[in-house]
Motif scaffolding. Sequence first.
Motif, short mmCIF file in Angstrom:
data_model
loop_
_atom_site.label_atom_id
_atom_site.label_comp_id
_atom_site.label_asym_id
_atom_site.label_seq_id
_atom_site.Cartn_x
_atom_site.Cartn_y
_atom_site.Cartn_z
N GLU A 78 0.84 -1.19 0.00
CA GLU A 78 0.00 0.00 0.00
C GLU A 78 0.87 1.24 0.00
N GLY A 79 0.39 2.31 -0.63
CA GLY A 79 1.12 3.58 -0.65
C GLY A 79 0.68 4.45 0.52
N GLY A 80 1.47 5.47 0.81
CA GLY A 80 1.10 6.38 1.88
C GLY A 80 2.30 6.72 2.73
N VAL A 81 2.02 7.43 3.79
CA VAL A 81 3.06 7.88 4.71
C VAL A 81 3.08 6.97 5.91
N SER A 82 4.27 6.56 6.29
CA SER A 82 4.39 5.71 7.48
C SER A 82 4.29 6.57 8.73
N LEU A 83 4.09 5.95 9.86
CA LEU A 83 3.98 6.68 11.13
C LEU A 83 5.28 7.41 11.44
N SER A 84 6.41 6.76 11.21
CA SER A 84 7.69 7.43 11.49
C SER A 84 7.91 8.61 10.54
N GLY A 85 7.48 8.50 9.30
CA GLY A 85 7.59 9.61 8.36
C GLY A 85 6.73 10.78 8.79
N LEU A 86 5.53 10.48 9.28
CA LEU A 86 4.64 11.51 9.77
C LEU A 86 5.22 12.22 10.98
N VAL A 87 5.84 11.47 11.90
CA VAL A 87 6.45 12.06 13.09
C VAL A 87 7.59 13.00 12.68
N VAL A 88 8.41 12.62 11.72
CA VAL A 88 9.52 13.47 11.26
C VAL A 88 8.98 14.75 10.64
N VAL A 89 7.96 14.64 9.80
CA VAL A 89 7.37 15.83 9.16
C VAL A 89 6.78 16.76 10.21
N LEU A 90 6.08 16.21 11.19
CA LEU A 90 5.50 17.04 12.25
C LEU A 90 6.58 17.70 13.11
N ALA A 91 7.67 16.99 13.37
CA ALA A 91 8.77 17.57 14.14
C ALA A 91 9.40 18.75 13.39
N VAL A 92 9.61 18.61 12.10
CA VAL A 92 10.18 19.70 11.30
C VAL A 92 9.23 20.88 11.26
N LEU A 93 7.94 20.63 11.04
CA LEU A 93 6.96 21.71 11.04
C LEU A 93 6.88 22.40 12.40
N GLY A 94 6.99 21.62 13.47
CA GLY A 94 6.99 22.19 14.82
C GLY A 94 8.18 23.09 15.06
N ALA A 95 9.36 22.67 14.59
CA ALA A 95 10.57 23.48 14.75
C ALA A 95 10.45 24.79 13.97
N ILE A 96 9.91 24.71 12.76
CA ILE A 96 9.72 25.92 11.96
C ILE A 96 8.72 26.86 12.63
N ALA A 97 7.63 26.29 13.15
CA ALA A 97 6.62 27.10 13.84
C ALA A 97 7.22 27.77 15.08
N LEU A 98 8.07 27.06 15.82
CA LEU A 98 8.71 27.63 17.00
C LEU A 98 9.57 28.84 16.62
N VAL A 99 10.35 28.71 15.57
CA VAL A 99 11.21 29.82 15.13
C VAL A 99 10.35 31.01 14.71
N VAL A 100 9.30 30.76 13.95
CA VAL A 100 8.43 31.85 13.49
C VAL A 100 7.76 32.55 14.67
N ILE A 101 7.22 31.77 15.59
CA ILE A 101 6.52 32.35 16.75
C ILE A 101 7.47 33.19 17.60
#
Length: 135
Positions: free
Chosen positions: A12-35
């Motif tokens: 099956e295609g899609g995003v794995s749980l570990s891939g999702l966690v990495v993407v969310l961590a990167v987005l969280g870091a970017i959001a922290l810097v912006v805020i």
Amino acid sequence: MHGGIVRRPGREGGVSLSGLVVVLAVLGAIALVVIKTVPAFIEYRAVKNAIVAAKAAGGTVREIQQAFDRNAGVNDISAVQGRDLVITRDGNDVQVSFAYEKRVPLTGNVSLLFDFSGTTDPSGVVAAEEAGRAQ
């Protein structure tokens, strides 16, 4: 087969749980810097507007500093005070400049350092920077 997409059973295609966690961590870091950094840039814009208003108020050096301090009190500017401004006169032409550093703590012992400067001089040359280079 009819030229369509061939799917293999069991895959099956899609995003794995570990891939999702990495993407969310990167987005969280970017959001922290912006805020954390947006308030520093908002204050910088307020300082630039305040020196324009102080120059327009005119008068002596002290009157320009007091006009800036009044504006700074209203706009919650804490990085620069009237006495920190570099005020130059060329005949009747007055120019107001500023330069300051702003340290924005991110997390633990990690922080960002911004060098802000501005001037009312149409040439864009900040008098505070010229003074620093001359020394």
